[in-house]
Design an enzyme around this catalytic site. Structure first.
Site, PDB file in Angstrom:
ATOM      1  N   CYS A  55      51.887  90.544  96.084  1.00 46.97           N
ATOM      2  CA  CYS A  55      51.030  90.737  95.329  1.00 46.97           C
ATOM      3  C   CYS A  55      50.620  89.488  94.475  1.00 46.97           C
ATOM      4  O   CYS A  55      51.367  88.526  93.973  1.00 46.97           O
ATOM      5  CB  CYS A  55      51.453  91.808  94.141  1.00 46.97           C
ATOM      6  SG  CYS A  55      51.099  93.249  95.625  1.00 46.97           S
ATOM      7  N   ASN A 155      55.166  93.279 112.337  1.00 48.99           N
ATOM      8  CA  ASN A 155      56.287  94.107 111.775  1.00 48.99           C
ATOM      9  C   ASN A 155      54.767  95.368 110.959  1.00 48.99           C
ATOM     10  O   ASN A 155      55.574  94.474 110.239  1.00 48.99           O
ATOM     11  CB  ASN A 155      57.397  94.059 112.110  1.00 48.99           C
ATOM     12  CG  ASN A 155      57.307  92.568 112.799  1.00 48.99           C
ATOM     13  OD1 ASN A 155      57.747  93.079 114.179  1.00 48.99           O
ATOM     14  ND2 ASN A 155      58.463  92.076 111.918  1.00 48.99           N
ATOM     15  N   SER A 163      60.204  95.549 105.638  1.00 46.40           N
ATOM     16  CA  SER A 163      60.659  95.605 104.588  1.00 46.40           C
ATOM     17  C   SER A 163      59.415  95.500 103.714  1.00 46.40           C
ATOM     18  O   SER A 163      60.423  95.846 102.379  1.00 46.40           O
ATOM     19  CB  SER A 163      61.717  94.489 104.720  1.00 46.40           C
ATOM     20  OG  SER A 163      61.726  93.028 104.898  1.00 46.40           O
ATOM     21  N   HIS A 168      50.880  92.129 105.667  1.00 43.14           N
ATOM     22  CA  HIS A 168      51.314  91.569 106.235  1.00 43.14           C
ATOM     23  C   HIS A 168      51.543  90.490 107.528  1.00 43.14           C
ATOM     24  O   HIS A 168      52.827  92.236 108.280  1.00 43.14           O
ATOM     25  CB  HIS A 168      52.185  90.407 104.963  1.00 43.14           C
ATOM     26  CG  HIS A 168      53.965  91.047 104.981  1.00 43.14           C
ATOM     27  ND1 HIS A 168      54.193  91.801 105.071  1.00 43.14           N
ATOM     28  CD2 HIS A 168      54.578  90.263 106.000  1.00 43.14           C
ATOM     29  CE1 HIS A 168      55.392  92.659 106.064  1.00 43.14           C
ATOM     30  NE2 HIS A 168      55.885  91.038 106.177  1.00 43.14           N
TER      31      HIS A 168
HETATM   32  O1  LIG Z   1      60.701  88.326 109.065  1.00 40.45           O
HETATM   33  P1  LIG Z   1      61.559  89.898 108.381  1.00 40.45           P
HETATM   34  O2  LIG Z   1      60.142  90.888 108.485  1.00 40.45           O
HETATM   35  O3  LIG Z   1      62.327  89.815 107.166  1.00 40.45           O
HETATM   36  O4  LIG Z   1      62.139  90.583 109.708  1.00 40.45           O
HETATM   37  C1  LIG Z   1      61.696  91.251 110.432  1.00 40.45           C
HETATM   38  O5  LIG Z   1      61.058  90.449 111.523  1.00 40.45           O
HETATM   39  C2  LIG Z   1      61.683  89.752 112.453  1.00 40.45           C
HETATM   40  C3  LIG Z   1      61.128  89.227 113.149  1.00 40.45           C
HETATM   41  O6  LIG Z   1      60.496  89.883 114.198  1.00 40.45           O
HETATM   42  C4  LIG Z   1      62.934  90.216 112.483  1.00 40.45           C
HETATM   43  O7  LIG Z   1      63.823  89.087 112.893  1.00 40.45           O
HETATM   44  C5  LIG Z   1      63.757  91.263 112.055  1.00 40.45           C
HETATM   45  O8  LIG Z   1      64.590  91.970 112.328  1.00 40.45           O
HETATM   46  C6  LIG Z   1      63.100  91.850 111.245  1.00 40.45           C
HETATM   47  O9  LIG Z   1      63.661  92.947 110.254  1.00 40.45           O
END
Ligand SMILES: O=P(O)(O)O[C@H]1O[C@H](CO)[C@@H](O)[C@H](O)[C@H]1O
Ligand SMILES: O=P(O)(O)O[C@H]1O[C@H](CO)[C@@H](O)[C@H](O)[C@H]1O
Lengths: 349, 349
Positions: A55, A155, A163, A168
């Protein structure tokens, strides 16, 4: 055999982009589900969360403070998987233990100052601004002469390892070509050398003629379920023009890409009236490695949900050890997605 | 470069069995976790569950009744992904839409009449009976001349898509070679043709000399974390003798395999004092396709947990689009597994 029917009988399909096969078991949807049911996604978030490291104005892990940004904001990942200063080196023990140093840069892109939005809830004009950032970042990262590949991805949803629900994406740029990209390079190159045309260009023509796997198209992009889709509602956005990377997108194309992403992700959310989780990302030509005329830009969406907002497809034993496997056909998935509304279920209420 | 250190610096490692690379980010374990936390596994189950389709005497989906079996029980999956009577056929549209009919048999093996056990909680002599069933089933399925590959595997835990906690595994036998097996065939064949020795045999020798990735060994098997492991606590059981499939296991070897499985899975359960989820399965020579002298039997264990009983590794955006990635090194994982007790935490209480 004329009795053989892709809609009914177990079969394998070839992924022309990777050369791999997948197993399709169309008859298997009747299986009742007694396994793991995910918790429903908590969906109500404030516009601003004082504890969110994305944020505007908030503190990050490295002690720095986010600016009061108004559109997107890009910074180097505080927990980067690849680092700028890794020394060169490697290991090769009898060709049995083989390792190479990896150097790279990991960036995070906040898509919006608003903590409570996701891409499908953003205005097309604001998604367009994200497309601009992707293009600028790609261009900027390619100025490091040792960077060979730039992976732009997102993701979405905690089921996809995300997470932080603040909208984003990420960019991982590195000094070598990742496995999946190497496979797609090889397949596109072979086809181009044989036929003198883009593999995905020819594939698009065929799919547009057939229609059964098309979800929708706009002036510059086609959105479809690939014939060889692995994930239940896997889709692909393919540019109509044969362009090797987003570096060459025109103004019109960038707006059309934002439109395609908006309409696809709204359909996704409407599928089970939930914030539809997925991992998405672009595939495009490597950088700083000469010309790749065979590369054809596209974007994959890999969503895990199968039956409902809480039951996903598990890629486990057979899939990990042998072969990806799916229970519904690509055609069934495309029809479902094609028939969904492009008005987000939340705004329609 | 002598500054380069596998324990510290991001690097890629080669999987000699598949030819694929993985990305290792040793420095990344410091990342705090704010993402998805799984529900703890419900661990107390009755010895007999009247609603379980695997318990002795119970009804199954097809209306039949399980016998009052005393050790293991094998039957054809009521929701088989592959079917015996699929007509031959295929599709090939300009080499862009390519599909082939798939024929096969899917079986389920209940490992024990006891609903409340798992492999690590069973006696070694009872696991030995499961090994016998695997051997018999492999032999039996290979009598269908059109069957080319037999995949023996287990999904353990609901996080691995297992829909029934009653201890059981599966076998999917089919008329073609799955992708992962094709890759391992290719790699082992190339090595064997060049050196006249088994790839995994040479690899075992090197690993036994090094020691740092070995968890334990018994007379006939070595249990180790492969140099190229992808999942945090991924392991492999490799036979010391160069045998192409479990068809050739001697009586002693079968008992030693049961011992290896027991001791490995007990260590797994002790890691986070939970019923440790994984998908496991054997890789071995194809059947009804002539000789495969280069094939070397082994068994993979792919467990998803990373930080605790409730936080797993997510193979998502970057991993799906680019390259598998891990945060702890294989050596770190091996050391942890090596130091764990072989007395199950539940029996030790
Ligand atoms: O980078 P972040 O959002 O903390 O982590 C996430 O994406 C990454 C890239 O795909 C992965 O390696 C992690 O296992 C996943 O939790
Ligand atoms: O056969 P089951 O246990 O019903 O199903 C499980 O294992 C299969 C084989 O790995 C997977 O295809 C399924 O997604 C998974 O839920």
């Amino acid at each position: 055999n004329e009795n053989f029917d892709l809609k009914e009988h177990p079969h394998s399909r070839l992924n022309i982009l990777t050369g791999d096969w997948i197993l399709v078991s169309p008859h298997r949807t009747k299986r009742p589900w007694q396994g793991k049911v995910e918790a429903a996604q908590a969906d109500e978030r404030p516009e601003y969360d004082p504890n969110c490291y994305l944020c505007p104005g908030n503190k990050r892990a490295d002690g720095s403070e986010n600016p009061e940004y108004k559109a997107s904001y890009v910074f180097t990942n505080d927990y980067s998987s690849l680092l700028l200063n890794t020394p060169d080196g490697g290991l090769n023990d009898d060709e049995l233990l083989v390792a190479n140093s990896q150097r790279g840069i990991c960036r995070v892109i906040s898509f919006s100052p608003r903590h409570d939005l996701t891409l499908p809830q953003m205005k097309t004009e604001d998604i367009r601004k994200v497309v601009d950032v992707w293009q600028t970042e790609y261009q900027d990262l390619a100025t490091y002469p040792w960077i060979k590949h730039i992976q732009i991805f997102e993701n979405k949803g905690d089921i996809m390892g995300c997470s932080n629900p603040h909208p984003h994406g990420q960019i991982w740029a590195q000094n070598s070509i990742p496995v999946e990209v190497a496979k797609e390079t090889q397949q596109q190159k072979e086809y181009f050398e044989q036929k003198g045309r883009s593999l995905l260009g020819d594939y698009l023509q065929l799919e547009l003629k057939r229609g059964e796997r098309i979800i929708f198209e706009n002036e510059h992009f086609v959105v479809l379920v690939p014939f060889w889709a692995v994930w239940p509602y896997e889709t692909m956005i393919v540019s109509k023009r044969h362009i090797t990377s987003l570096l060459y997108f025109t103004d019109d194309e960038k707006t059309a890409l934002a439109d395609a992403i908006k309409r696809l992700t709204v359909r996704y959310d409407n599928m089970f009236e939930t914030s539809f989780p997925y991992s998405s990302g672009m595939h495009q030509a490597p950088v700083n490695m000469g010309d790749h005329p065979y590369w054809h830009w596209h974007m994959h969406f890999y969503p895990p949900l199968l039956r409902s907002a809480t039951v996903k497809k598990f890629m486990v034993g057979y899939e990990m050890l042998a072969n990806p496997q799916r229970d519904i056909t690509a055609e069934f998935a495309a029809e479902k997605l094609r028939n969904l509304s492009e008005v987000h279920y939340k705004s329609a209420r």
